[in-house]
Design a protein around this motif. Structure first.
Motif, PDB file in Angstrom:
ATOM      1  N   GLN A  40       1.976  35.779 -38.735  1.00  0.00           N
ATOM      2  CA  GLN A  40       0.764  35.105 -38.270  1.00  0.00           C
ATOM      3  C   GLN A  40      -0.473  35.968 -38.508  1.00  0.00           C
ATOM      4  O   GLN A  40      -1.510  35.481 -38.949  1.00  0.00           O
ATOM      5  CB  GLN A  40       0.904  34.767 -36.787  1.00  0.00           C
ATOM      6  CG  GLN A  40      -0.241  33.971 -36.218  1.00  0.00           C
ATOM      7  CD  GLN A  40      -1.279  34.808 -35.519  1.00  0.00           C
ATOM      8  OE1 GLN A  40      -1.022  35.927 -35.094  1.00  0.00           O
ATOM      9  NE2 GLN A  40      -2.470  34.279 -35.409  1.00  0.00           N
ATOM     10  N   TYR A  43      -1.260  36.217 -42.254  1.00  0.00           N
ATOM     11  CA  TYR A  43      -1.811  34.927 -42.673  1.00  0.00           C
ATOM     12  C   TYR A  43      -3.257  34.778 -42.191  1.00  0.00           C
ATOM     13  O   TYR A  43      -4.109  34.240 -42.899  1.00  0.00           O
ATOM     14  CB  TYR A  43      -0.937  33.798 -42.113  1.00  0.00           C
ATOM     15  CG  TYR A  43      -1.089  32.500 -42.835  1.00  0.00           C
ATOM     16  CD1 TYR A  43      -1.918  31.502 -42.347  1.00  0.00           C
ATOM     17  CD2 TYR A  43      -0.398  32.250 -44.007  1.00  0.00           C
ATOM     18  CE1 TYR A  43      -2.055  30.301 -43.003  1.00  0.00           C
ATOM     19  CE2 TYR A  43      -0.525  31.053 -44.667  1.00  0.00           C
ATOM     20  CZ  TYR A  43      -1.354  30.071 -44.163  1.00  0.00           C
ATOM     21  OH  TYR A  43      -1.493  28.890 -44.819  1.00  0.00           O
ATOM     22  N   ASN A  50      -7.215  28.874 -40.536  1.00  0.00           N
ATOM     23  CA  ASN A  50      -6.089  27.978 -40.794  1.00  0.00           C
ATOM     24  C   ASN A  50      -5.659  27.269 -39.518  1.00  0.00           C
ATOM     25  O   ASN A  50      -6.015  27.654 -38.421  1.00  0.00           O
ATOM     26  CB  ASN A  50      -4.906  28.744 -41.402  1.00  0.00           C
ATOM     27  CG  ASN A  50      -4.295  29.719 -40.433  1.00  0.00           C
ATOM     28  OD1 ASN A  50      -3.896  29.347 -39.340  1.00  0.00           O
ATOM     29  ND2 ASN A  50      -4.225  30.986 -40.819  1.00  0.00           N
ATOM     30  N   ARG A  51      -4.892  26.220 -39.681  1.00  0.00           N
ATOM     31  CA  ARG A  51      -4.361  25.470 -38.538  1.00  0.00           C
ATOM     32  C   ARG A  51      -2.834  25.572 -38.476  1.00  0.00           C
ATOM     33  O   ARG A  51      -2.190  24.800 -37.790  1.00  0.00           O
ATOM     34  CB  ARG A  51      -4.774  24.004 -38.632  1.00  0.00           C
ATOM     35  CG  ARG A  51      -6.268  23.752 -38.751  1.00  0.00           C
ATOM     36  CD  ARG A  51      -7.043  24.079 -37.521  1.00  0.00           C
ATOM     37  NE  ARG A  51      -6.608  23.242 -36.422  1.00  0.00           N
ATOM     38  CZ  ARG A  51      -6.844  23.487 -35.171  1.00  0.00           C
ATOM     39  NH1 ARG A  51      -7.529  24.546 -34.837  1.00  0.00           N
ATOM     40  NH2 ARG A  51      -6.416  22.701 -34.227  1.00  0.00           N
ATOM     41  N   HIS A  52      -2.240  26.545 -39.183  1.00  0.00           N
ATOM     42  CA  HIS A  52      -0.790  26.682 -39.197  1.00  0.00           C
ATOM     43  C   HIS A  52      -0.251  27.417 -37.977  1.00  0.00           C
ATOM     44  O   HIS A  52       0.932  27.338 -37.687  1.00  0.00           O
ATOM     45  CB  HIS A  52      -0.325  27.413 -40.461  1.00  0.00           C
ATOM     46  CG  HIS A  52      -0.643  26.679 -41.713  1.00  0.00           C
ATOM     47  ND1 HIS A  52      -0.041  25.494 -42.042  1.00  0.00           N
ATOM     48  CD2 HIS A  52      -1.512  26.934 -42.712  1.00  0.00           C
ATOM     49  CE1 HIS A  52      -0.514  25.056 -43.192  1.00  0.00           C
ATOM     50  NE2 HIS A  52      -1.416  25.921 -43.625  1.00  0.00           N
ATOM     51  N   LYS A  57       1.843  24.912 -32.273  1.00  0.00           N
ATOM     52  CA  LYS A  57       2.747  25.222 -33.384  1.00  0.00           C
ATOM     53  C   LYS A  57       3.487  26.537 -33.156  1.00  0.00           C
ATOM     54  O   LYS A  57       4.645  26.668 -33.545  1.00  0.00           O
ATOM     55  CB  LYS A  57       1.979  25.251 -34.701  1.00  0.00           C
ATOM     56  CG  LYS A  57       1.566  23.869 -35.158  1.00  0.00           C
ATOM     57  CD  LYS A  57       0.875  23.913 -36.484  1.00  0.00           C
ATOM     58  CE  LYS A  57       0.460  22.514 -36.904  1.00  0.00           C
ATOM     59  NZ  LYS A  57      -0.252  22.511 -38.164  1.00  0.00           N
ATOM     60  N   TYR A  61       7.440  27.032 -33.362  1.00  0.00           N
ATOM     61  CA  TYR A  61       8.088  28.073 -34.172  1.00  0.00           C
ATOM     62  C   TYR A  61       9.009  28.939 -33.311  1.00  0.00           C
ATOM     63  O   TYR A  61      10.135  29.261 -33.718  1.00  0.00           O
ATOM     64  CB  TYR A  61       7.048  28.959 -34.860  1.00  0.00           C
ATOM     65  CG  TYR A  61       6.114  28.250 -35.799  1.00  0.00           C
ATOM     66  CD1 TYR A  61       6.484  27.096 -36.465  1.00  0.00           C
ATOM     67  CD2 TYR A  61       4.837  28.735 -36.032  1.00  0.00           C
ATOM     68  CE1 TYR A  61       5.621  26.453 -37.333  1.00  0.00           C
ATOM     69  CE2 TYR A  61       3.977  28.110 -36.898  1.00  0.00           C
ATOM     70  CZ  TYR A  61       4.362  26.963 -37.546  1.00  0.00           C
ATOM     71  OH  TYR A  61       3.504  26.322 -38.396  1.00  0.00           O
TER      72      TYR A  61
END
Length: 103
Positions: A40, A43, A50-52, A57, A61
């Motif tokens: 994370q 990234y 980002n929205r990941h 979320k 995960y």
């Protein structure tokens, strides 16, 4: 050591597999979460908006990693020959020769 060899072996026979699965899970699950945090943060450096990795979320995960971890521990636990940790030698032991491939 608080117990002699014979009572300890009986304790290991009765409670060993249950203690082994729980101790292993609570030891290795934070390691998996650390890996998720590293991914994370790397990234976030390259794509900061980002929205990941939103809060929801991240919970998903973590839940997926928890399920995979429990499944990988429960397969040998429910096999004919569960893994049992020996606290005196700090080693994992399987009592039979034909052990499960996951263990």
């Amino acid at each position: 050591m608080a117990m002699e060899d014979e009572p300890y072996e009986e304790f290991r026979r009765v409670f060993g597999p249950i203690l082994t699965i729980n101790c292993t899970f609570f030891y290795e699950h934070p390691l998996y979460l650390t890996l998720l945090m590293i991914i994370q943060r790397i990234y976030a450096v390259f794509q900061p908006f980002n929205r990941h990795f939103t809060t929801g979320k991240l919970w998903i995960y973590c839940g997926i990693m928890t399920l995979f971890s429990w499944i990988s521990l429960l397969i040998p636990f429910f096999s004919d020959c569960p893994v049992n940790i020996n606290q005196r030698t700090y080693s994992f032991a399987v009592a039979c020769k034909e052990r499960h491939p996951v263990s």
